[in-house]
Write a protein that holds these residues in place. Sequence first.
Motif, PDB file in Angstrom:
ATOM      1  N   SER A 171      24.789  15.989  11.646  1.00  0.00           N
ATOM      2  CA  SER A 171      24.120  14.718  11.431  1.00  0.00           C
ATOM      3  C   SER A 171      22.829  14.720  12.237  1.00  0.00           C
ATOM      4  CB  SER A 171      25.045  13.597  11.903  1.00  0.00           C
ATOM      5  OG  SER A 171      25.146  12.622  10.929  1.00  0.00           O
ATOM      6  N   ASP A 202      19.647   8.108   8.429  1.00  0.00           N
ATOM      7  CA  ASP A 202      19.814   7.030   7.451  1.00  0.00           C
ATOM      8  C   ASP A 202      18.793   7.154   6.324  1.00  0.00           C
ATOM      9  OD1 ASP A 202      17.862   6.459   9.403  1.00  0.00           O
ATOM     10  OD2 ASP A 202      17.850   4.340   8.827  1.00  0.00           O
ATOM     11  N   LYS A 230      27.118   6.691   0.551  1.00  0.00           N
ATOM     12  CA  LYS A 230      26.066   7.003   1.533  1.00  0.00           C
ATOM     13  C   LYS A 230      25.153   5.790   1.738  1.00  0.00           C
ATOM     14  CE  LYS A 230      22.734  10.455   3.085  1.00  0.00           C
ATOM     15  NZ  LYS A 230      22.349   9.521   4.130  1.00  0.00           N
ATOM     16  N   THR A 289      26.742   3.728   4.453  1.00  0.00           N
ATOM     17  CA  THR A 289      26.552   4.134   5.847  1.00  0.00           C
ATOM     18  C   THR A 289      25.075   4.008   6.228  1.00  0.00           C
ATOM     19  OG1 THR A 289      26.419   6.455   5.188  1.00  0.00           O
ATOM     20  CG2 THR A 289      28.567   5.673   5.910  1.00  0.00           C
ATOM     21  N   ASN A 296      32.021   0.848   7.229  1.00  0.00           N
ATOM     22  CA  ASN A 296      32.471   1.358   8.520  1.00  0.00           C
ATOM     23  C   ASN A 296      33.533   2.440   8.398  1.00  0.00           C
ATOM     24  OD1 ASN A 296      30.835  -0.674   9.725  1.00  0.00           O
ATOM     25  ND2 ASN A 296      32.460  -2.140   9.202  1.00  0.00           N
ATOM     26  N   ASN A 300      31.489   7.965   7.988  1.00  0.00           N
ATOM     27  CA  ASN A 300      30.240   8.198   8.707  1.00  0.00           C
ATOM     28  C   ASN A 300      29.460   9.310   8.026  1.00  0.00           C
ATOM     29  OD1 ASN A 300      31.276  10.714   9.606  1.00  0.00           O
ATOM     30  ND2 ASN A 300      32.370   9.646  11.230  1.00  0.00           N
ATOM     31  N   ASP A 301      28.233   9.491   8.488  1.00  0.00           N
ATOM     32  CA  ASP A 301      27.331  10.425   7.848  1.00  0.00           C
ATOM     33  C   ASP A 301      27.900  11.849   7.821  1.00  0.00           C
ATOM     34  OD1 ASP A 301      24.604  10.348   6.708  1.00  0.00           O
ATOM     35  OD2 ASP A 301      24.291  11.967   8.149  1.00  0.00           O
ATOM     36  N   LYS A 340      31.013  12.852   7.764  1.00  0.00           N
ATOM     37  CA  LYS A 340      32.074  12.987   6.751  1.00  0.00           C
ATOM     38  C   LYS A 340      31.486  13.046   5.342  1.00  0.00           C
ATOM     39  CE  LYS A 340      36.208  11.207   8.965  1.00  0.00           C
ATOM     40  NZ  LYS A 340      37.400  10.377   8.796  1.00  0.00           N
TER      41      LYS A 340
END
Lengths: 338, 338
Positions: free
Chosen positions: B8, B13, B283, B286, B292, B295-296, B298
Motif C-alpha cells: 500500500s 486513495d 475500492k 476504501t 471499513n 483495506n487497500d 486486501k
Amino acid sequence: MLSWYLESGKENDVIISTRVRIARNIKGFPYKLKQSKEDEKALLSKIKEITPQIGYGLKFLELKDIDDLTKMTLVEKHLISPEFAMDDKRQTAILLNDEENICIMINEEDHIRLQVFSSGLAIEEAKNLAIEIENKIGKLLPYDYSEKYGFITSCPTNFGTGMRISIMAQLTALDKTGNIRKVLEVVQNLGMNIRGIYGEGSKTSANIYQISNKQTLGISEEQLAKNIKQITEKIIEQERLARKLLGKNELELEDKVYRAYGILKYCRKISSSECEKILADVKLGTDFGILNELNDAKIKKMQLYTKPANLQKFIGKKQDAYERDISRANVIKQIIDE
Amino acid sequence: MLSWYLESGKENDVIISTRVRIARNIKGFPYKLKQSKEDEKALLSKIKEITPQIGYGLKFLELKDIDDLTKMTLVEKHLISPEFAMDDKRQTAILLNDEENICIMINEEDHIRLQVFSSGLAIEEAKNLAIEIENKIGKLLPYDYSEKYGFITSCPTNFGTGMRISIMAQLTALDKTGNIRKVLEVVQNLGMNIRGIYGEGSKTSANIYQISNKQTLGISEEQLAKNIKQITEKIIEQERLARKLLGKNELELEDKVYRAYGILKYCRKISSSECEKILADVKLGTDFGILNELNDAKIKKMQLYTKPANLQKFIGKKQDAYERDISRANVIKQIIDE
C-alpha cells in the motif's frame, strides 16, 4: 400478539399459507345488486350489534373509519381485496381479531365473507374454525338457505357450501424443472383450480401457486377439505423430490441465494420490487436448507414489513418512495440482526 | 517477500502505482530491425554474464524457459507487455527480482527496457533507483549515446533520456463530476499524456487514468520528475476535492459500495470481469473512507489473485473458466477473512 402472517406454519418449506373462506347472506336483507344505502347501513348495524356475541376477540370496524395507510396494510396482508379497500361508494366493514387470522368482510360481494387464515398447511384447523364461527353467526342471524342449492350466494358459483379453501404454495423446483405443467394438469383434472401468482411489484413470477376448489355445490365441507389436503400433500411430495434433483447443481443455487443475502444485508436502499425478488431468492435458501443465516420467521417478517404500507406503519411515519427505499434497507438490517 | 504490487503506497486513495521506464541500447550490438537470431543470442549471453554484477537480486530468465501460465501472471502484473510475452520468434529475456519491483526486458523494442515499479506515488524513489541501475549496467556495457540526441533508442520519440514516468491514478470523482475534461486539457497543455485505461475483462471504464511524459529530449530526468510530480499532486488535490463534493450524496455511493461488498463476501462463483467491476466498486469505498470492512492492501491482493493466471498460480493448479469462477470466490473469501 403475533399476526398469523408472521408465524411459521407446517410444511412451510413449500406451503406459505392456508385460507378458508365462507360466503353467506342474511335472510331478509337485500343482496348487493338490490341494496340501497339504507339496506347497507341496516346490515352493518345488525352485524355491529351482534359482534360482541360472536366472540373470538373480533372488533367491528367500518372501512370509512380506517385511514388509507392502514387499509393498505390490510391489502398487503391479503386480508381484504384492493377493490373492497378502495370502494368508497358502499357502506362496508370488517370484523377483525388481533392475531388477524380471522377477517370477516361485510357488504363485499356477499353480506358476509368469513375468512380464516393460517401460516403453512392447516386445512383442518382453518376449516373447523371457519365452520365454528359460521355456526355462531348463523344462530344470531339466520342465513338464506335453499334445500336444492344450499346456501345462497350473490354469484351462483358459490352456491352450496359457499366454501373455498385456498393454499398458497412455493413451487420453485417444479417450476424450474418444468414438471409444474404435469402438476397443473393433474390438479385441474381433479376438479381444483391452480394458478400462478405474480409478485406485486414485479413482472417476474415468484413461483407461487394458489390451489383452490372449483366446486362448492354437491360436496360436503369434510370431503372438500380431505380432497384438497390429499392433492396438496401430493404436490408437496413432488416439489420436495424436484428440489432434491435440483440440489445436484447446488452451487448455482447457493450462489444465487447467498448473493441475494449479501445484497439484503449490505444494501443502503432498496426498492419494493427488488426487495420482493431478493426475498424470494433468500427464501429459496431456507426452503432448500442451504442458507443458515436466516430462518422462515425472519423472512416472513421482512416480507411483511418491507411492503410500502406496512413499512410506514412499522416505522411510524409516512414517507415518500425514496425515503421508504432507505427505511426498507434499515428495517431489513434490523430484522437480520434481531 | 511482498511483491510491490501488493504493498500500500503513498496517496493510495488516488494513486495506484508509479512506474519509471528507461530505454537503452548497447554499443556495438545491432538494433531490433537489423538483429539476426545470432545477434539476439549474443546480446542475451552478454546480459546473462553481467547479471550477477548488476546486483539487486536480479535473476536472468529467458522467456522461452518460462511456462505460459507464469508468463501470463507477469502480464497481469503489468511487468511485461502481452506482445513481449507472446513473441516466440525472438530470443528474449527478463531480469527480475523477488519483490518484482525491478523488471528489465531484454530484446524488447530496445535492447534494454529497464522498469522500476512502486505502489502509490513514489516518483523520486522510483526514478533514483532506475537511474542507479541504469548507471550500473552502463558501466558494465556502454550504451549508444549521441551528443546531439542523447541516448539512442529504436523509436526516436524516446531519444534523449529514454525515460518515461507513468502514474496510474483512480480519478473516480473527477470522472463522475465531468471535471476530468478540464484536467485532461490542462495536463496535455503542460506537455504530458493522460489517457483512460479500460478494465481488462470489461467494456466499462474503471476510472483509471495513466499520466506520463511526452518529452524525453531536451529535459533532464530531475526536471521531468519534478514536473510530473507537480501535476500529479494537483490532480490528487482536485480528485479529493471532487470526492468531498460527491460525498454529499453519500448514501448512493454507500449503497453501491456495500452491495458490491455483499456480493464479494457471499458469492459462490464470480467471473473475472464481474470481479474486476466489483473490486473497483469496493475500492471506491476504501478510497472515500466509507467501507471499513476492507483495506487497500486486501483489495490489492484480491485484484491480483483473482486475475486468471495469478489465480491458478495462487491455488497451485490449472483450471478451466468455470472452476476458476468458483476458486475466485473462495480466494476472495479467504482474503476477506485473513
